[in-house]
Scaffold this motif. Structure first.
Motif, PDB file in Angstrom:
ATOM      1  N   GLY A 172      86.566  40.909  48.843  1.00 49.60           N
ATOM      2  CA  GLY A 172      87.096  41.652  47.703  1.00 49.60           C
ATOM      3  C   GLY A 172      86.908  43.149  47.918  1.00 49.60           C
ATOM      4  O   GLY A 172      86.067  43.569  48.714  1.00 49.60           O
ATOM      5  N   SER A 221      97.939  38.779  44.034  1.00 51.58           N
ATOM      6  CA  SER A 221      96.860  39.293  43.185  1.00 51.58           C
ATOM      7  C   SER A 221      96.585  40.774  43.408  1.00 51.58           C
ATOM      8  O   SER A 221      96.023  41.436  42.553  1.00 51.58           O
ATOM      9  CB  SER A 221      95.585  38.497  43.440  1.00 51.58           C
ATOM     10  OG  SER A 221      95.813  37.135  43.166  1.00 51.58           O
ATOM     11  N   HIS A 222      96.966  41.278  44.576  1.00 52.89           N
ATOM     12  CA  HIS A 222      96.666  42.681  44.881  1.00 52.89           C
ATOM     13  C   HIS A 222      97.910  43.565  44.879  1.00 52.89           C
ATOM     14  O   HIS A 222      97.978  44.562  45.594  1.00 52.89           O
ATOM     15  CB  HIS A 222      95.922  42.774  46.220  1.00 52.89           C
ATOM     16  CG  HIS A 222      94.607  42.055  46.195  1.00 52.89           C
ATOM     17  ND1 HIS A 222      93.864  41.922  45.035  1.00 52.89           N
ATOM     18  CD2 HIS A 222      93.905  41.412  47.145  1.00 52.89           C
ATOM     19  CE1 HIS A 222      92.769  41.231  45.289  1.00 52.89           C
ATOM     20  NE2 HIS A 222      92.768  40.896  46.566  1.00 52.89           N
TER      21      HIS A 222
HETATM   22  C1  1CP Z   1      86.735  28.302  41.028  1.00 55.88           C
HETATM   23  C2  1CP Z   1      86.975  29.211  42.189  1.00 55.88           C
HETATM   24  C3  1CP Z   1      88.141  29.209  43.018  1.00 55.88           C
HETATM   25  N1  1CP Z   1      87.970  30.172  43.977  1.00 55.88           N
HETATM   26  C4  1CP Z   1      86.748  30.789  43.806  1.00 55.88           C
HETATM   27  C5  1CP Z   1      86.105  30.203  42.694  1.00 55.88           C
HETATM   28  C6  1CP Z   1      84.723  30.554  42.157  1.00 55.88           C
HETATM   29  C7  1CP Z   1      83.637  30.152  43.097  1.00 55.88           C
HETATM   30  C8  1CP Z   1      83.008  28.794  42.924  1.00 55.88           C
HETATM   31  O1  1CP Z   1      83.422  27.937  42.172  1.00 55.88           O
HETATM   32  O2  1CP Z   1      81.987  28.576  43.581  1.00 55.88           O
HETATM   33  C9  1CP Z   1      86.210  31.834  44.681  1.00 55.88           C
HETATM   34  C10 1CP Z   1      87.077  33.027  44.869  1.00 55.88           C
HETATM   35  N2  1CP Z   1      88.267  33.048  45.551  1.00 55.88           N
HETATM   36  C11 1CP Z   1      88.810  34.305  45.484  1.00 55.88           C
HETATM   37  C12 1CP Z   1      87.965  35.127  44.715  1.00 55.88           C
HETATM   38  C13 1CP Z   1      88.210  36.607  44.375  1.00 55.88           C
HETATM   39  C14 1CP Z   1      87.412  37.485  45.270  1.00 55.88           C
HETATM   40  C15 1CP Z   1      87.668  38.975  45.099  1.00 55.88           C
HETATM   41  O3  1CP Z   1      88.780  39.464  45.331  1.00 55.88           O
HETATM   42  O4  1CP Z   1      86.694  39.662  44.734  1.00 55.88           O
HETATM   43  C16 1CP Z   1      86.869  34.339  44.339  1.00 55.88           C
HETATM   44  C17 1CP Z   1      85.664  34.767  43.546  1.00 55.88           C
HETATM   45  C18 1CP Z   1      90.119  34.637  46.080  1.00 55.88           C
HETATM   46  C19 1CP Z   1      91.212  34.098  45.255  1.00 55.88           C
HETATM   47  N3  1CP Z   1      91.453  32.753  44.999  1.00 55.88           N
HETATM   48  C20 1CP Z   1      92.563  32.614  44.207  1.00 55.88           C
HETATM   49  C21 1CP Z   1      93.098  33.894  43.983  1.00 55.88           C
HETATM   50  C22 1CP Z   1      94.374  34.170  43.237  1.00 55.88           C
HETATM   51  C23 1CP Z   1      94.163  34.230  41.779  1.00 55.88           C
HETATM   52  C24 1CP Z   1      93.466  35.477  41.301  1.00 55.88           C
HETATM   53  O5  1CP Z   1      94.049  36.562  41.409  1.00 55.88           O
HETATM   54  O6  1CP Z   1      92.342  35.338  40.803  1.00 55.88           O
HETATM   55  C25 1CP Z   1      92.252  34.821  44.600  1.00 55.88           C
HETATM   56  C26 1CP Z   1      92.400  36.336  44.614  1.00 55.88           C
HETATM   57  C27 1CP Z   1      93.201  31.368  43.720  1.00 55.88           C
HETATM   58  C28 1CP Z   1      92.369  30.272  43.214  1.00 55.88           C
HETATM   59  N4  1CP Z   1      91.041  30.033  43.478  1.00 55.88           N
HETATM   60  C29 1CP Z   1      90.636  28.887  42.851  1.00 55.88           C
HETATM   61  C30 1CP Z   1      91.762  28.312  42.218  1.00 55.88           C
HETATM   62  C31 1CP Z   1      91.675  26.920  41.601  1.00 55.88           C
HETATM   63  C32 1CP Z   1      92.502  26.407  40.598  1.00 55.88           C
HETATM   64  C33 1CP Z   1      92.372  26.957  39.191  1.00 55.88           C
HETATM   65  O7  1CP Z   1      92.914  28.043  38.940  1.00 55.88           O
HETATM   66  O8  1CP Z   1      91.782  26.287  38.348  1.00 55.88           O
HETATM   67  C34 1CP Z   1      92.841  29.202  42.400  1.00 55.88           C
HETATM   68  C35 1CP Z   1      94.259  29.083  41.875  1.00 55.88           C
HETATM   69  C36 1CP Z   1      89.286  28.299  42.891  1.00 55.88           C
END
Ligand code: 1CP
Length: 368
Positions: A172, A221-222
């Motif tokens: 991130g 997302s970005h």
């Molecule tokens: C629940 C979860 C997910 N990813 C992450 C987590 C939290 C960590 C955990 O559970 O341990 C880490 C996890 N994965 C990501 C991040 C963001 C990191 C950052 O940019 O700081 C985190 C914390 C990367 C990510 N991952 C995703 C996006 C796009 C959506 C958005 O803009 O938020 C992005 C940018 C998609 C995503 N990621 C996830 C889904 C599951 C389905 C639902 O929505 O219920 C989806 C659609 C699942």
């Protein structure tokens, strides 16, 4: 469930009972406005935290049974009108050969991000999605069976620019200056990487549909760290390519799977996004519903866009906010959602109040 050598096959799926979400994607009439939440499977649910405790995040993503369970959890609590498969956008960089780890308290981390254009040679040039991402397809097939036709299942992917940003930043970032440096200093290599990602994404989305996904969301997302000029050059053409190529392939096999594009903070590109072959444009909360309708000219369905933080309000206030939102968007060609994902400290009860408010107010508005 059809089983063969322990494999669950993508056929003979249970009949869909609630098609409100799919109808709204196509702009058709519905009795109520369908609703789901980004990150509806997530840490705000105690059962999610309990299930995930002590397990590696990407190991969980590789287990179809775990993904199925996590996808179904929120649906046992709330009458959401769609499910989204539990996975992550960063499985694509992994499939291209990059190491990505989920570091507690920090988020996704690439120990060796891309630094200079020559690093592109380290990426897998041709990705066999069935081999590298078959675990996602299996999770989709299993979940589609286990959903028992309750609601449609959404598949998803990260968009090329968003994935490129993670691959260069290594995680991130607030400025995305390392990734944006490539756009200004190495435009050719940037396009090469974006093209590579687009090719994998198209195959990945088609694989998700073959496995049973009934709609597809592309997460840019970005988008917010780009301006209109960079968006036009480095994001929009690839978003369009993805929709066009996926649809051309699906048409050949007579399938019709609605596609949603969500470009977070990309309000400057709203007109273009509404003409980029997606049935639905997802919106964050910085756009007023009425102006979003005007700017997209009724050409697409809209999805969004309550500020997730509104879920910190008392339930009565949530209900008022939802009512205003519904009046702004109208009840046709509209899918209620948040403007971004749920946060871990949100109260599940208020999520329930949000869903109920959408259903109740929209039924009422439809009777007027
Ligand atoms: C629940 C979860 C997910 N990813 C992450 C987590 C939290 C960590 C955990 O559970 O341990 C880490 C996890 N994965 C990501 C991040 C963001 C990191 C950052 O940019 O700081 C985190 C914390 C990367 C990510 N991952 C995703 C996006 C796009 C959506 C958005 O803009 O938020 C992005 C940018 C998609 C995503 N990621 C996830 C889904 C599951 C389905 C639902 O929505 O219920 C989806 C659609 C699942």
């Amino acid at each position: 469930i059809m089983e063969n050598d322990g494999l669950i096959l993508p056929k003979d799926f249970p009949k869909l009972k609630n098609d409100a979400f799919l109808r709204a994607c196509h702009g058709q009439e519905t009795n109520h406005v369908p609703v789901w939440c980004m990150r509806q499977a997530g840490r705000y649910l105690p059962e999610f935290r309990e299930f995930r405790a002590g397990k590696d995040f990407f190991e969980t993503c590789r287990s179809p049974a775990a993904c199925c369970e996590l996808t179904l959890q929120p649906l046992r609590r709330f009458p959401f009108d769609a499910a989204i498969i539990f996975s992550d956008i960063l499985v694509i960089p992994q499939a291209m050969g990059m190491d990505v780890q989920m570091v507690a308290g920090k988020g996704p981390t690439f120990p060796e991000p891309l630094k200079e254009p020559e690093d592109l040679l380290l990426l897998q040039p041709k990705v066999d999605v069935n081999k590298e991402l078959g675990y996602v397809f299996k999770a989709i097939t299993l979940t589609r069976h286990k959903l028992d036709g309750k609601v449609p299942l959404i598949g998803f992917t990260g968009a090329p620019w968003t994935l490129m940003a993670y691959m260069i930043e290594g995680g991130g970032s607030t400025t995305h200056s390392k990734a944006k440096r490539w756009l200004y200093r190495h435009p050719e290599a940037s396009h090469k990487l974006l093209k590579m990602l687009t090719d994998v994404i198209v195959e990945y989305l088609l694989g998700q549909v073959a496995a049973g996904a009934q709609a597809l969301q592309v997460f840019e997302s970005h988008a917010g760290c780009l301006g209109p000029v960079e968006f036009q050059e480095f994001s929009l053409p690839y978003l369009r390519d993805i929709a066009r190529k996926v649809k051309d392939q699906l048409k050949e096999s007579g399938q019709d799977v609605p596609m949603i594009v969500f470009a977070k903070d990309g309000h400057y590109g709203l007109e273009d996004l509404s003409q980029s072959h997606y049935e639905v444009v997802g919106l964050d909360w910085t756009i007023d519903p009425r102006s979003a309708r005007e700017r997209t000219g009724g050409k697409v369905s809209l999805q969004g866009n309550m500020d997730p933080c509104a879920l910190y309000a008392p339930k009565e206030r949530i209900s008022e906010i939802v009512k205003k939102m519904l009046e702004g968007f109208g009840t046709r060609g509209y899918i209620a959602n948040l403007g971004h994902g749920l946060y871990p400290d949100m109260d599940p009860e208020n999520v329930g109040a949000f869903v109920e408010a959408v259903h109740t107010h929209s039924r009422h508005l439809n009777l007027k």
